[in-house]
Design an enzyme around this catalytic site. Structure first.
Site, PDB file in Angstrom:
ATOM      1  N   PRO A   1      34.903 -30.378  44.957  1.00  0.00           N
ATOM      2  CA  PRO A   1      33.992 -29.516  45.711  1.00  0.00           C
ATOM      3  C   PRO A   1      33.517 -30.088  47.041  1.00  0.00           C
ATOM      4  O   PRO A   1      32.340 -30.409  47.229  1.00  0.00           O
ATOM      5  CB  PRO A   1      32.824 -29.337  44.735  1.00  0.00           C
ATOM      6  CG  PRO A   1      32.797 -30.609  43.953  1.00  0.00           C
ATOM      7  CD  PRO A   1      34.240 -31.016  43.791  1.00  0.00           C
ATOM      8  N   CYS A   2      34.430 -30.180  48.001  1.00  0.00           N
ATOM      9  CA  CYS A   2      34.042 -30.670  49.321  1.00  0.00           C
ATOM     10  C   CYS A   2      33.066 -29.719  50.011  1.00  0.00           C
ATOM     11  O   CYS A   2      32.350 -30.116  50.934  1.00  0.00           O
ATOM     12  CB  CYS A   2      35.276 -30.897  50.188  1.00  0.00           C
ATOM     13  SG  CYS A   2      36.378 -29.480  50.330  1.00  0.00           S
ATOM     14  N   HIS A   3      33.006 -28.459  49.560  1.00  0.00           N
ATOM     15  CA  HIS A   3      32.065 -27.513  50.159  1.00  0.00           C
ATOM     16  C   HIS A   3      30.613 -27.871  49.830  1.00  0.00           C
ATOM     17  O   HIS A   3      29.694 -27.349  50.459  1.00  0.00           O
ATOM     18  CB  HIS A   3      32.364 -26.087  49.673  1.00  0.00           C
ATOM     19  CG  HIS A   3      32.273 -25.915  48.190  1.00  0.00           C
ATOM     20  ND1 HIS A   3      33.274 -26.323  47.332  1.00  0.00           N
ATOM     21  CD2 HIS A   3      31.302 -25.388  47.396  1.00  0.00           C
ATOM     22  CE1 HIS A   3      32.927 -26.050  46.084  1.00  0.00           C
ATOM     23  NE2 HIS A   3      31.729 -25.484  46.090  1.00  0.00           N
TER      24      HIS A   3
END
Length: 272
Positions: A232-234
């Site tokens: 989950p780089c967001h």
């Protein structure tokens, strides 16, 4: 609903009414409200509120410290999502350095809550997940293929469907085959410890992995994450609370954060 999500994101600054949104979608306000609430889990008005930067700042203030708590408790990898079983393994540095030479990667296009999604994977799991709503399908495919230039590519969505189904439906098992440099994989592993519906900062990630001065390098590794959503780089924001950039478009990042927060809020309400 993909079009509705994009519309609300595009019009968020104008705070459009339910009537205006329904008219743009060619539906009655009541029908649009029911459809949207059933698919997304919250009303259009509530979703619009979650898209604001203030919401991101609130998450940053109240929840980003859970990265520390998760890691200190040994909660990494599969435990980051209570409703998604995820297993992963990485290629060796040598395999990565050779550009995945000799590796066969399958790919295919799928519908997702965030627009068209491109999935890519080998025998051991997904190695790529891209979103084309803002960058376009050709650019998304070229982007992933350029990461592993020596691999052999076959269009075969059926082979990837069970993992993609697990990713978007939150059931089953989504296996990952991470292909990256050792430092990148270290950063991606830290991202896996951030619970759904929460956020962190690049500086916190740098500190957690033992490289507090490598904030810029961490930001680069976050941006190079090939398996969006699952890694989950967001959920990584700037220290100021600003959303920062996103490889597949800032609108997609906003939609992911709002979607996950809606899920978290529903879970908390069900548990109350």
């Amino acid at each position: 609903m993909e079009a509705a999500l994009r519309l609300i994101e595009a019009e968020a600054g104008r705070q459009p009414s339910l009537d205006a949104l329904a008219a743009r979608m060619g539906l009655s306000p009541a029908h649009f409200q029911r459809l949207f609430s059933r698919w997304v889990g919250v009303s259009p008005k509530r979703y619009l509120q979650w898209l604001t930067l203030d919401h991101a700042r609130t998450l940053l203030r109240d929840r980003h410290s859970l990265l520390d708590a998760a890691l200190e408790s040994g909660l990494s990898g599969p435990s980051r999502l209570h409703d998604l079983f995820l297993r992963w393994e990485a290629m060796t540095p040598g395999e990565f350095a050779r550009g995945a030479e000799g590796l066969t990667l399958r790919y295919g296009w799928f519908d997702s809550p965030f627009g068209p999604a491109l999935a890519m994977g080998g025998d051991r799991g997904l190695c790529g997940l891209a979103f084309a709503a803002e960058v376009g399908p050709d650019a998304a495919l070229a982007d992933l293929r350029a990461r592993w230039p020596e691999a052999r590519y076959i269009e075969d969505p059926a082979a990837l469907a069970p993992w993609v189904e697990a990713a978007f439906r939150r059931r089953g098992e989504a296996r990952l085959q991470l292909i990256g440099a050792p430092f990148q994989i270290k950063v991606w592993e830290a991202l896996l410890a951030i619970p759904s519906g929460h956020v962190t900062t690049y500086s916190d990630i740098a500190r957690v992995i033992g490289s507090p001065r490598a904030v810029r390098a961490v930001g680069t590794a976050v941006g190079r994450n090939p398996v969006s959503l699952l890694i989950p780089c967001h959920r990584a924001l700037r220290k100021s609370g600003a959303l920062g950039g996103y490889h597949w478009g800032l609108g997609v990042k906003r939609a992911m954060l709002a979607w996950e927060t809606a899920e978290l809020t529903r879970s908390e309400q069900d548990a109350a």
